[in-house]
Design an enzyme around this catalytic site. Structure first.
Site, PDB file in Angstrom:
ATOM      1  CB  CYS A  15      -0.969   0.009   1.170  1.00 39.29           C
ATOM      2  SG  CYS A  15      -1.368  -1.609   1.812  1.00 39.29           S
ATOM      3  NE  ARG A  45       1.904  -9.357   4.834  1.00 35.89           N
ATOM      4  CZ  ARG A  45       0.642  -9.331   4.464  1.00 35.89           C
ATOM      5  NH1 ARG A  45      -0.194 -10.230   4.962  1.00 35.89           N
ATOM      6  NH2 ARG A  45       0.202  -8.437   3.608  1.00 35.89           N
ATOM      7  CD  GLN A  56      -1.092  -8.838  -0.210  1.00 32.67           C
ATOM      8  OE1 GLN A  56      -0.406  -7.817  -0.294  1.00 32.67           O
ATOM      9  NE2 GLN A  56      -1.872  -9.081   0.809  1.00 32.67           N
ATOM     10  CG  ASP A 101      -2.072  -5.468  -2.677  1.00 33.12           C
ATOM     11  OD1 ASP A 101      -3.287  -5.284  -2.485  1.00 33.12           O
ATOM     12  OD2 ASP A 101      -1.187  -5.154  -1.872  1.00 33.12           O
ATOM     13  CG  HIS A 124      -3.770  -0.261  -3.134  1.00 32.02           C
ATOM     14  ND1 HIS A 124      -2.473  -0.631  -3.352  1.00 32.02           N
ATOM     15  CD2 HIS A 124      -4.101  -0.718  -1.897  1.00 32.02           C
ATOM     16  CE1 HIS A 124      -2.027  -1.270  -2.284  1.00 32.02           C
ATOM     17  NE2 HIS A 124      -2.986  -1.347  -1.393  1.00 32.02           N
ATOM     18  CE  LYS A 140      -9.983  -9.119   8.061  1.00 37.38           C
ATOM     19  NZ  LYS A 140      -8.857 -10.017   8.013  1.00 37.38           N
ATOM     20  CG  HIS A 142      -5.932  -1.659   1.242  1.00 42.60           C
ATOM     21  ND1 HIS A 142      -4.622  -1.288   1.219  1.00 42.60           N
ATOM     22  CD2 HIS A 142      -6.558  -0.764   2.031  1.00 42.60           C
ATOM     23  CE1 HIS A 142      -4.456  -0.222   1.980  1.00 42.60           C
ATOM     24  NE2 HIS A 142      -5.612   0.118   2.484  1.00 42.60           N
TER      25      HIS A 142
HETATM   26 ZN   LIG Z   1      -3.102  -2.193   0.406  1.00 43.20          ZN
END
Ligand SMILES: [Zn+2]
Ligand SMILES: [Zn+2]
Length: 640
Positions: A331, A360, A378, A380, A382, A462, A508
């Site tokens: 992000c 992580r 990921q 991902d 946005h 979420k 996200h």
């Molecule tokens: Zn994010």
């Protein structure tokens, strides 16, 4: 009289104070036999609970999730009594249900061994056969504490219990347990059970306390369901992605990087096939793709809130006397890209995807092949938008998500909505707006969902997507998280239609989650038998003798021209051995070529796992195979 409203909306009058069990009998003897509990005015209760006044009542059987839990927890009590009978010194701690079963934590110096399970089960069967009723007894907190004085575990349970009334359940002489309930009406209603395993567990997870023994069991309404479950467990063992990963040469791990996967050439073919498909779908849904750095200045993570909320799971490094963090999320990088130009509401919604590599730090105890890794990619994205666009954007993400899942044969999914956690940033008001937007989108798509109170991310509520694989195991894959605070922290703005500067909403979202984990799930879901479009090697040409080596070369060239991943087995082994090896390598298609095929420009096709063979022209085979790849068909049958 009590007036009862049933789940179908119909009403029924029964004598005031009648029990839920009497109501079940009124509705039908079958229901009364199956019933294990009742939901009275939304509260799960014992069948002996009296019904008064106006009430909505649902009779609960093990067919309902809640009923299954009541049945399993009742089975845990039966197991606890059996263990106490065999080892009279046993101290009981607590016995909750878990997915597919239950456990009971016990304090007993003598270790319980798998060889003891049969003995415990035998005692349990005796208790079940006696069909003794579960009886609830209530008392005040002080009285309960006095009753259990000297039992540190149960006293602690009482102190943690809510409300002033403390309840106990007994099922016959000599056995009683502190318990909130509800319970099945009698020990005869605990279904078909089996003790599964025993493991060490600390009291409340506290390693300074004495190690307890956690005995796991499972229980199912019928013998057949128990057998099916045990079969699925066996099948899962057979499909273990760590074993198949080695066998099919897909990936490996090395002590040089614990929790970091090494993807091998075969694994990368699967990876890239998924990426290609993923990109094509995202392109169609109006996403653009970026790539941001893995190592970024530590200040950025202070600004994003990760430092305060996620530091324990992050890797750090420093050079030139500056501290850097290895990104655990994409992000902040996405925010920096956003800030490179001015934005107007006209560009919104802006959908920006990133296949971002994140690190992580997970405790080493939770590592499990590709399922829990410390470095992963990921999928991902946005989305930056105005508050008015949130609902439509969430709906778009839901549609994209379902489309991707269906391509992998995941048809059974469920959705969970997680709300504000204790540790969070942003005002209560912002949280409410965000949570309602998620709820509205789910309502619009007519999707049932479960609410997990207090389980949201620290920056917003979420939605999580869970899929069931072919062994009915549930996996959390995708997530949509609303974030009204990070754009503020990074000073992101856009010019609205009234010419004022505003802060955009940031959504996200990830669909497959971690690529590494998703591939691990796919390996087990398919049991290593990938559909054609994902198979590392799609076709293998097998020669009957060296006389047809030239023809095999011609066939190989044609397949490669059509972009099929193929090899040629021209070894001098017998054809039977070549076919067996190709089956072992999970080859979707084997093309056997001998003099007859060479003469007519044909191939003799064998399918993975099948015994039959069929001769057809090369072009015909190419047509069928290419169509299966485009359609992502899982079935390999030539006529489907
Ligand atoms: Zn994010
Ligand atoms: Zn209980």
């Amino acid at each position: 009289m009590a007036e009862v409203t049933l789940p179908d909306g119909s009403t029924l009058e029964i004598a005031d104070g009648s029990t839920a069990r009497q109501l079940a009998e009124r509705i039908g003897p079958g229901l009364a036999r199956a019933a294990v509990a009742a939901k009275i005015n939304g509260r799960l209760s014992d069948l002996l609970t009296p019904i008064t006044g106006q009430a909505t009542v649902q009779i609960i059987t093990p067919k309902d999730d809640e009923g299954l839990k009541v049945m399993r927890h009742s089975c845990a009590h039966v197991m606890a009594e059996a263990i106490c009978q065999i080892w009279p010194g046993t101290k009981l701690v607590y016995g909750p249900t878990v997915e597919d079963g239950f456990y009971y934590d016990i304090d007993l110096d003598e270790p319980i061994r798998p060889t003891d399970f049969e003995r415990i089960e035998q005692k349990m069967r005796e208790i079940v056969e006696a069909d003794r009723p579960f009886v609830r007894k209530e008392m005040g907190r002080a009285e309960a504490l006095e009753k259990l004085a000297g039992d540190k575990y149960k006293s602690d349970n009482i102190r943690r219990a809510e409300g002033d009334i403390i309840s106990f359940y007994s099922h016959g002489e000599g056995f009683e347990d502190l318990c909130r309930g509800p319970h099945a009406p009698s020990t005869g209603k605990v279904g078909s059970f089996k003790i599964m395993s025993v493991a060490g567990a600390y009291w409340h997870g506290d390693p300074t306390q004495k190690m307890l023994q956690r005995v796991y069991g499972t229980a199912w309404p019928t013998k057949k369901e128990l057998d099916d479950y045990l079969h699925r467990l066996e099948e899962a063992k057979r499909r273990d992605h760590r074993v198949l990963g080695r066998q099919l040469d897909l990936f490996s791990f090395n002590d040089a990087g614990p929790g970091f996967a090494f993807m091998h050439p075969n694994g990368m073919i699967i990876w890239n096939a998924i990426v290609d498909f993923w990109r094509a779908v995202h392109d169609r849904y109006g996403y653009r793709e970026i790539k941001t750095p893995i190592i970024l200045n530590e200040d950025l993570w202070h600004r994003s809130g990760h430092w305060d909320n996620y530091k324990e799971n992050m890797y750090f490094t420093s050079f030139d006397e500056t501290s850097y963090a290895i990104k655990p999320m994409n992000c902040p990088g996405g925010c920096l890209v956003y800030k490179t130009t001015k934005h107007s509401y006209r560009e919104f919604p802006m959908r920006v995807a990133e296949l971002g590599l994140v690190h992580r730090h997970e405790a080493s105890g939770v590592m499990h092949g590709l399922f829990r890794v410390r470095q992963f990619t990921q999928d991902d994205a946005h989305i930056f938008c105005t508050p008015g666009q949130i609902e439509a954007e969430i709906i778009g993400v839901i549609e994209l998500t379902f489309e991707l899942y269906q391509a992998f044969g995941f048809e059974d999914f469920h959705v969970e909505l997680s709300t504000k956690p204790e540790k969070h940033i942003g005002s209560d008001e912002i949280w409410e707006v965000a949570t309602n937007a998620l709820k509205d989108a789910l309502k619009h798509k007519e999707i049932d969902y479960k609410i997990n109170e207090g389980d949201g991310a620290f920056y917003g509520p979420k939605i999580d997507f869970h899929v069931r694989d072919c062994l009915k195991r549930s996996w959390q894959l995708g997530t949509i998280q609303l974030d009204f605070s990070m754009p503020e922290r990074f000073g992101l703005v856009y010019t609205d239609n009234d010419n004022t500067e505003k802060t955009p909403v940031m959504i996200h979202r990830a669909v497959l989650g971690s690529f590494e984990r998703f591939i691990g799930i796919l390996i087990e879901h398919y049991g290593g038998n990938f559909p054609l479009w994902l198979s590392p090697e799609q076709v293998r040409i097998l020669t009957i003798s060296e006389k047809t080596n030239d023809y095999a070369g011609v066939v190989e060239a044609k397949l490669k021209e059509a972009n099929l991943r193929c090899t040629c087995d021209c070894s001098d082994e017998k054809i039977g051995a070549k076919i067996a090896r190709a089956h072992g390598d999970r080859l979707p298609y084997m093309l056997v070529v001998g003099p007859k095929e060479a003469e007519s420009g044909a191939v003799n096709v064998r399918i993975r796992g099948g015994k039959e063979n069929e001769t057809m022209g090369i072009e015909e085979f190419l047509r069928i195979a290419t169509k299966k790849i485009i359609d992502k068909t899982a079935d390999l049958a030539l006529n489907s």
